[in-house]
Design an enzyme around this catalytic site. Sequence first.
Site, PDB file in Angstrom:
ATOM      1  N   GLY A 197       0.826  -1.212   0.000  1.00  0.00           N
ATOM      2  CA  GLY A 197       0.000   0.000   0.000  1.00  0.00           C
ATOM      3  C   GLY A 197       0.849   1.244   0.000  1.00  0.00           C
ATOM      4  CG  ASN A 198      -0.311   4.587  -1.625  1.00  0.00           C
ATOM      5  OD1 ASN A 198      -1.021   5.448  -1.121  1.00  0.00           O
ATOM      6  ND2 ASN A 198      -0.706   3.853  -2.655  1.00  0.00           N
ATOM      7  NE  ARG A 199       3.344   8.274   5.352  1.00  0.00           N
ATOM      8  CZ  ARG A 199       4.195   9.196   5.759  1.00  0.00           C
ATOM      9  NH1 ARG A 199       5.470   9.079   5.446  1.00  0.00           N
ATOM     10  NH2 ARG A 199       3.791  10.220   6.462  1.00  0.00           N
ATOM     11  CB  SER A 200      -2.762   8.085  -0.691  1.00  0.00           C
ATOM     12  OG  SER A 200      -3.912   8.849  -0.970  1.00  0.00           O
TER      13      SER A 200
END
Length: 400
Positions: A197-200
Amino acid sequence: MGVTGGIAAYKAVHLVRLLIKEGHDVTVVPTEGALRFVGLPTWEAISRQPVTTSVHDDVARVRHVALGQNADLVVVAPATANTIASMAAGLAGDLLGTTLLATEAPVLIAPAMHAEMWRHAATQANIATLRSRGVHLVGPADGELAGGDAGPGRMSEPEEILAAAQALLAPGDLSGLRVAISAGGTREPIDPVRFLGNRSSGRQGAALAAEAAARGALVTLVAAHVDAAVLDAVEHPSVVVVHVGTAAELAAAMKDASASADVVVMAAAVADYRPREAADHKLTKAEGGLGRIELVENEDVVAALATARSQGRAPAGQTIVAFAAETLPDADDRRERARGKRERKGVDLLAVNLADAEHGFEKSHNAVEVIGEGGAVIAEASGTKRQVAGAIWNAVLGIR
Ligand code: CTP
């Protein structure tokens, strides 16, 4: 906003919240009857304004006419049979009555009463009188009423009243525009319990959706992983939320929404790669499946949408906006990278922002430069993500 003495007064609390969230200044004028259902401190707290019901309070500021004179819109929700009769007769026995007589602004009422009272010839005659004077109605809805009865007489839902109120205020500059917005971070499964995933947080995309809806657009918000509270704040009758998980799901949903969208905004942080295979069971260390995950490239969604447009598979004149969160500390370097990205992806506008420990992801504020035709910086904006959203929509309108 007039609130009169019906059980639906408790729902009017939510309507006040919605109006304030849309940026309106709301003064609540409850009748004495309304205060038997919801107390004065609640109205003051929720509207952040002093609240009175009587024409004899605060006389120095001539409130009995000032409120009506200064209003851009008067909403009465709920409007009881008694209040509707008072309005039809032009009675001015309390602050709401004087406000309604003193105003030249549009008036919107949301009737709420028992079905028999609604159907009564007296009420229907009063409604006809009010209509003939240009009073706008929302509802009543058909449904469950207080005391276990059912039928016409239920106050419309706050979201519906909000939409009617918004329509009566100046129609927004995005009125009628269909927009598709992606927001949040995609999640690419490794196995049933793990993902890449990512931090958005989805905040900027959600703010773009809320701003567009407030300005009259019809919004499809394709939400990858977005914080629940962030999504709650976008609740609006003109926003349809489509939930997705992976980049492939997001691609499918955005292609679908973009096929009929006038403006497409890709604010989502889309994973560039996904695990070649997602295991169907939780991988264990013993299996060794976690030390090395083979990745395959995902489709570039926004580039695909630009291609679809160039092949005529989108409404004529469609505008496409992409985002780029860059960590390059130098603004010139970031701009150059953004120019290349804009060209490569074939989009009209590219909003570039600095993403580091203090800026960008998971933050409430943002600062962007909007790159347009020929690589020119056509807009700059910093502030809350809602303010940045406003500037981006202005930039979109500027090139349409
Ligand atoms: N984007 C997309 N599909 C992808 C990756 C990104 O549509 N598979 C969109 C994003 O939503 C954003 C824009 O492309 O609007 C820029 O994303 P970014 O990750 O900065 O672009 P990349 O092409 O991945 O560039 P980089 O080489 O910097 O990774």
